[in-house]
Each structure stands twice: as structure tokens, then as C-alpha cells.
Design a protein around this motif. Sequence first.
Motif, short mmCIF file in Angstrom:
data_model
loop_
_atom_site.label_atom_id
_atom_site.label_comp_id
_atom_site.label_asym_id
_atom_site.label_seq_id
_atom_site.Cartn_x
_atom_site.Cartn_y
_atom_site.Cartn_z
N ARG A 54 3.05 14.97 -6.01
CA ARG A 54 2.84 16.11 -5.12
C ARG A 54 4.15 16.86 -4.89
O ARG A 54 4.17 18.09 -4.81
N ASP A 55 5.26 16.13 -4.78
CA ASP A 55 6.56 16.77 -4.58
C ASP A 55 6.91 17.67 -5.77
O ASP A 55 7.53 18.73 -5.60
N ALA B 86 0.83 -1.20 0.00
CA ALA B 86 0.00 0.00 0.00
C ALA B 86 0.87 1.25 0.00
O ALA B 86 0.56 2.24 -0.66
N GLU B 87 1.96 1.22 0.76
CA GLU B 87 2.87 2.37 0.80
C GLU B 87 3.46 2.64 -0.58
O GLU B 87 3.55 3.79 -1.02
N LEU B 88 3.87 1.58 -1.27
CA LEU B 88 4.46 1.74 -2.60
C LEU B 88 3.42 2.23 -3.61
O LEU B 88 3.73 3.00 -4.51
N ALA B 89 2.16 1.77 -3.44
CA ALA B 89 1.11 2.20 -4.36
C ALA B 89 0.84 3.69 -4.22
O ALA B 89 0.46 4.35 -5.19
N ALA B 90 1.03 4.22 -3.02
CA ALA B 90 0.78 5.64 -2.79
C ALA B 90 1.98 6.50 -3.17
O ALA B 90 1.88 7.74 -3.23
N ARG B 91 3.12 5.87 -3.43
CA ARG B 91 4.34 6.64 -3.68
C ARG B 91 4.24 7.50 -4.93
O ARG B 91 4.75 8.62 -4.97
N ARG B 92 3.56 7.00 -5.96
CA ARG B 92 3.45 7.77 -7.21
C ARG B 92 2.71 9.09 -6.96
O ARG B 92 3.08 10.13 -7.50
N VAL B 93 1.68 9.04 -6.12
CA VAL B 93 0.94 10.25 -5.78
C VAL B 93 1.84 11.21 -5.00
O VAL B 93 1.83 12.43 -5.23
N VAL B 94 2.63 10.67 -4.09
CA VAL B 94 3.52 11.50 -3.29
C VAL B 94 4.57 12.18 -4.15
O VAL B 94 4.87 13.36 -4.00
N ARG B 95 5.15 11.42 -5.10
CA ARG B 95 6.16 12.01 -5.98
C ARG B 95 5.54 13.11 -6.86
O ARG B 95 6.16 14.12 -7.12
N MET C 186 -5.25 23.08 -8.32
CA MET C 186 -5.90 24.37 -8.07
C MET C 186 -7.42 24.28 -8.02
O MET C 186 -8.09 25.15 -7.49
N THR C 187 -7.97 23.20 -8.60
CA THR C 187 -9.43 23.06 -8.65
C THR C 187 -9.82 21.63 -8.33
O THR C 187 -8.99 20.71 -8.37
N LYS C 188 -11.09 21.44 -8.02
CA LYS C 188 -11.61 20.09 -7.77
C LYS C 188 -11.47 19.24 -9.03
O LYS C 188 -11.12 18.06 -8.96
N TRP C 189 -11.74 19.85 -10.18
CA TRP C 189 -11.61 19.12 -11.46
C TRP C 189 -10.17 18.67 -11.67
O TRP C 189 -9.91 17.57 -12.13
N GLY C 190 -9.22 19.55 -11.31
CA GLY C 190 -7.81 19.18 -11.44
C GLY C 190 -7.44 18.01 -10.54
O GLY C 190 -6.67 17.13 -10.95
N THR C 191 -8.01 17.98 -9.35
CA THR C 191 -7.76 16.86 -8.43
C THR C 191 -8.30 15.56 -9.00
O THR C 191 -7.64 14.52 -8.97
N GLU C 192 -9.52 15.61 -9.53
CA GLU C 192 -10.13 14.41 -10.12
C GLU C 192 -9.33 13.93 -11.32
O GLU C 192 -9.15 12.73 -11.53
N LEU C 193 -8.86 14.88 -12.13
CA LEU C 193 -8.07 14.52 -13.30
C LEU C 193 -6.76 13.87 -12.90
O LEU C 193 -6.36 12.84 -13.47
N ARG C 194 -6.08 14.46 -11.93
CA ARG C 194 -4.82 13.89 -11.45
C ARG C 194 -5.03 12.48 -10.91
O ARG C 194 -4.28 11.55 -11.24
N ASP C 195 -6.06 12.31 -10.07
CA ASP C 195 -6.31 11.01 -9.47
C ASP C 195 -6.65 9.96 -10.53
O ASP C 195 -6.22 8.80 -10.44
N ALA C 196 -7.42 10.37 -11.54
CA ALA C 196 -7.80 9.44 -12.60
C ALA C 196 -6.57 8.96 -13.37
O ALA C 196 -6.40 7.75 -13.60
#
Length: 276
Positions: free
Chosen positions: A215-216, A204-213, A222-232
Amino acid sequence: LQLLWYEGIEDLWQASGVKKGDCRTVMALLKENGMEVLSMSELEELLKNKAPDVYKKGRIVHILVELMALNYYKGQDSFPPLKVLLTDDAPEYGKIADYHALCWVHDARYYNKLAPGAEVLANILNTFKAQYWDFYQVLLDYKDLTPMQQQASKEEIITRFDQLFGTPSRYGALDKCIERTRANKEKLLRVLDFPDLPLHNNAAELAARRVVRKRDVSLHTMTKWGTELRDAFLSIIETAQKLGISAYHYIRDRVTQQYNMPSLAEIIIDRITPNI
């Protein structure tokens, strides 16, 4: 986000440090409203209009939302609620599943942070860490035993845990770490009741690493749409990698609307469906 309340939730809310008067006011509103299930916006609107003084206390409203959301999650049948959850020792995970297990690798980090200056203390620490990982190996071996063998060895393993983490080391900082591990005994030994459970949550930690990198590099959206796009996109990339598929080719196939490749969902279902 759906929220479900019941009268017993008042005791849990009050136990979180909320004043009795605020509890009575909100519980009376919920009863008067007549709806057991509310959306987030419905609850906010109800409190804003009928209990503005409580609504202004953002912290206690947040606690109520958490309690009601967890209550709805555990009662709904659209997605099976978790029976057991393996995490680090962050407190927010404690109420999600019926049983909470802790990661041994996270527990070991407290010992790895110790830096004794005296040689005698360094020797004590090294000796203990060797025993620590010997016990970890015992748990790994336990997972490979037959159910009958597991049942027979369970008490012996518990006794060994008590001996290892119940003996003072004469090194104060180490003893504090040992005390922390001993306090988490039930959660660290959860594997004895659920042998299929991993001993660590590195996956689980490794799966979250891509999101952390990400973010770094990019800080935040800047927007909710941007968050959804990034997560997708990050979900597609991570899932494709786990399935051994080129994320580039998959996204290109979808953007160009060629649809030569099956969807990731179809591939997952195909791989987990047993061959008959």
C-alpha cells in the motif's frame, strides 16, 4: 455477506444511539419480510424501498449490518466461530469472539512513548518498566507449567498484577498508563484461562506487513478486480514464505500450467495431518 436478524437485536441497535422510531420501523419491516437471513443487497433493497428515511442515515444502517453480520457469523456452522481472539485494543475486535485477549506488546507501547524530562521521573519509569517485564516473564513461565501448577499459581499471579498496576508511581503520565493497563486486566490476563494463547500478536502484525508495504508503494487499487488480484497474489506470496516454498516457482508452475508442484492447500493439509 449473510445477515441474520432476531428480535433481541433491536435492543442492541437502539443501545448504539439509534432512535426508537427508526428501530421500530426497521424491525417491523424485517418481521413483515419473513426472512431471518438476508444478503447485503436484499437488506439494502428492503430499506431503500420501504424505509427510505432510515436508509439515508448511512451510519445507523452500517451499525445494523454489523450486528446482523456478527449474529449470522456466530450462528453459522460452515466455519467454526472464534472462541478467543488476541488483538490490539482497537474496539472493532471486541464483538467477534466469545473471549477477547489483548496484546501485551501493544500495551507496553504506551509506556515506551513516555519521555520524562526530570531524572527522578526517568528513574521511576525505568524501575516500573523493569517490574512490568518481570511480570511478563511470570506469564511466559505460567504457560510452561502443568495444568495443576497453573491452577495453583493463578490467584498469586492475579494478586501480583493488582499490586503492580494498583500502586501510584508519583509520575502522572505513568499513572495514566498504569490506569489503562489496570482497566484491561481481564483481557490482558486471558492467558490464565487459555494457556496456549500467545501474549502478543506480533505474528499477525508481521503477516499484515507485506500488505502495508504494498500500500505504501502503490497506494490503492482502482477496481474491485484489482483488489482481489492484489489480495490473491499477496496471500500466495505470504503463504509460500511460511511454508518455505519459492513463491516465484509456485506462481510460474501455475501460470505455465505445468502443475509439477502440489497446491499450497495440499501442502498445508499434509503438514497439519498427523502421521499415523
